[in-house]
Structure formats: structure tokens, C-alpha cells
Scaffold this active site. Sequence first.
Site: not given
Lengths: 284, 284
Positions: B40, B172, B147-148, B95, B165-166
Amino acid sequence: MEKFFKEINGETWLVEDERDNMKLHYRLKDVIFSKKSPYQQINIVDSYDFGRCLVLDGVIQTTELDGYIYNEMISHIPAVTHNEPEDVLVIGGGDCGVVNELIKYANLKNIDMIEIDRAVVEACVEYIPSISGEAPKDERVNFIFEDGIKFVKNKNKSYDIAIVDSSDPVGPAEILFSEEFYISLKKSLKDDGIMVCQSQSPIFHKEVLKKTRNILKKHFPIVRTYKAVVPSYPGGMWSFTLASLKYDPLTANIEKLNRNTKYINSEIFKSCFNLPNFMKQELE
Amino acid sequence: MEKFFKEINGETWLVEDERDNMKLHYRLKDVIFSKKSPYQQINIVDSYDFGRCLVLDGVIQTTELDGYIYNEMISHIPAVTHNEPEDVLVIGGGDCGVVNELIKYANLKNIDMIEIDRAVVEACVEYIPSISGEAPKDERVNFIFEDGIKFVKNKNKSYDIAIVDSSDPVGPAEILFSEEFYISLKKSLKDDGIMVCQSQSPIFHKEVLKKTRNILKKHFPIVRTYKAVVPSYPGGMWSFTLASLKYDPLTANIEKLNRNTKYINSEIFKSCFNLPNFMKQELE
């Protein structure tokens, strides 16, 4: 076309220009009504996300999507907190949404709605009936098209409840946040009266909220700030401040709460007075 | 300059273009950081109203002004609800704000944070330390850049708490709202585990909230939706949904709630589960 409407690729957008650092653009289906009154530019628009909206001088005042949240919170809380309310004063509230909540209480006998701009009421009754509802037909409601400040000055122990449904404290509505006005509003209340005002966003207008509370605390023994979510207002969270001469909303008989509502219920009534830490710290 | 930044009269504005019917323009002091990662476009901006913000593909993800509300609500509720949590999984949350809340609980021993985009974490740690806080230095925190979905598939009864926490369920992050993903997340939990996800705006994304709840109810005995105000998100009100194999947040021991917070306190903990009528009706 007014300066706050913009044509972009053949579509009309409303651009809210009231804030220096954030501009909101709303895509519109249509501008339904447009009139310049002696007080302001009045528009009714039909928007994609918020349904029909009342727009004064380019700023959205109420929307079909979420106007009920504000209207329910500013009216049901005092109507339930007062033991036996009969006479109610509403200052402002030209969209009639607040009065349309109040008439749900059969014990109210007389509701004086003082709105300076007759054209706002006429436009909202005609074009946003989903907000004004049955209010215009209810015989207990008196529409008085006058300056609210002057009207209140001549009243003495007349009301059980006074609701200040003002726009933002800039321009004509600024005086509705002044100590002088709150003093004459107190004089208009009976000895066990209650007043409520909207006290702006606790995020973006902390100073207004603090000042309002501090003034009211000088003149009323019971002052309670409560919160609600209002999606179409900047910051999402909105504050209301209730000042009371006798009754405390924290010990109100919530059984009396009208059930024909979309936002408020007995849990919301109780929990709206629970403020987040950042608000508690600001208000201490 | 990226396409979502606009120069107007010599000033830079961020134009959020993700919604069809509403565009938000934020006035910026500066664009502090800019990088195209394999996943991104990452920007850190300094805005007038919201302080520093993480912006991914032109959409604000978190801000200094109000990021703590979301971060506190998604982390303290499960951390207090679980009786003796030790192992926590966080999916996303680049974050580091969620992890920075979790480390306030001394009883947590191991926090795995799975973020696909290392560059987001690096940018936030360097340029928004007020949000990432002490998280990067805490030895209990393991940063895993993977990748979670794949990571969770290989886990079995490993975690007491899993937090998703998407970002929004487009592109994605869409799979993070799928039944398949929730099933493997459940498998990753111990027998008394709890998972929490953000379930979007109850005003503008009702369908996401309903679908999330319905899927979770098929797989977990206890499912609770709760709300918070998030001023910088569209609609102001945000929903979270907690799904639990044993512990119910409605009977949690709120004494354990950490007091070093800006939004949540014991009254907010209790009242966040009180939903307004329009949400109750939607979710029935």
C-alpha cells in the site's frame, strides 16, 4: 446557485465551509428548497447518505438519518427528570424535531416554541415531515415567531422545562450561550424548573462546554452534562448540559420514559451521564 | 505528490475519497512521511485538527487526537473480561496503539503482533511515537511480519485473547471478516479464549456488523456487541464485537481495569454494552 453548492462532473455537492481545517462534501440528489429569509439562507436538500437535510447558510442543521438522536436526547431527558411537567419552552428548534418528541408526553399541557425565523419552520413542515411529524398539528404547541432572548426576558416563573435548541455559538446564536441569557432563562422557570441546552462537541469545542457548565453552576444547584453520538456533527460525540433547580436526572423515575423512540432507552438514559476520562478531566 | 493530496491556495489538503457520497478534506501542516510498500501507499501527515495521522492508500487509519478511543476499547475490554490472560494475539494494528494499551496489563506474558506490512510499523514507531508508545521496547511483544490469515491457520489453542485490528473490509482486509477466518481464529484460542474485532459503523455499515455477529454466534456461546465514539471515523459511532468461549464481559471484574486511560473507565466499560434502540432492532 448558492456558493456552498458545487457542480462536479454533473453532480451537485454541498460543501460545508464553516471550519478552517476540515471541509465536508456531501453528494446531493437534489436541492429541494431555497429561500433567503431576513435572517439566513435556507435550503432543504436531499442527500445520498443522510436523507433530507435542513441547511442554514450552508451548514447542515439536522438530517433525516440521525436528527432523531439529538432531538430525543435534548427532550426526553428533561421531560422524564421533572416530576410533573406541564409547561415547556423551546427556544429555536425550527425544524420542529424537538417539539415532535415532546408531544409524546401526554402530561405536557403547553409547549411554546419560539423561533425567530418563520420561514425555517414553514420549509421544514412542508419538506421534511419525517422530522416535524405531528408537531404542527398538536394543539398544545404554540408557534411564536419572535426573538427568543426578548421573549424570555418578559417571562417569570412560567415554565417547568426550558430547552435551548440553538445552532452553533457564532453569529445570531452566540447570545444563547451568554450568562445574561441563562439568568433570564432561570427567571422564566418555576421554582422546580429544569433547563437543557446543547453544549457542543466535547472534542472540538471544549471551551464552549466548559464555559456553559461553569456559568450554569453559578446559578443552578444541579448541573449535569451528558453525551450522545450524532454522526452528522463534526466529532461524532455531542454534549448537552442540564441545569435544574430541584430534580436530578441521576435519580429520575426512568419508568416514565416514552418507548416510541429510535435512540434513547432506559439504559441509554442512565449511561449518557457516564463520561469518558478525557471529558471528566476537562470538566473537573 | 499522491493523488489524494491537493494543493489549494498554497496549502496541502488530504482528500479522503473512499466513500461515494461524502468526501472529507483535512487541512495539513505537512506530509511527514511517504513510502510505497509492496502492500500500500503509506503516509504520515500532520493535520491541523487531528494531529499526526497514519494514512494508508489515502484513508486515515488512526490519529493522535482520538486514536486512543479505538485502541482502548478493543484491548481493555477483553483484557479485563478474561480471568487470567497471558497469551495475546493481535492481527493487524500496525500503528502499535493496541499493543501499547495491552502492555499496561502486567499479567500478560506474551503478545504476538502479526502485521503484514513491516513498513507501517516502522513509520509509526518513528513518526507517531505518541501512539506506539512503549510497545516497541516491551520484551513481551513479538513483532511478526507475516500474513495474519496464514499465521493463524497454524496455531492451535495458543491464545487467551485474539484481537483483530483490521482496516475496512475492502481489498486485503476483506478476508478478516470471513467465516473461514473466524473459524481458524477460534481454533487458535485456548478453551476459555476470547476474540474481539472491530465491526464497523452501526450507521453506515450495518450489514457488516450484522454479518459479523451472525457468523460469530454460530461458533461462540457468548457474543457481545459494544460501541464507542470515534470522532475521526465516518458516522462517529463505532462498533466492536466480542466472542467468548467462557467469560462474559457483562459479569467481568471491572476492578482489574487499568486506570491509566483517556477514554475508558469503569462506567464506560459497563455502559458500552447498552445499545441504542436502532442498533438493538438491527441486531435482533
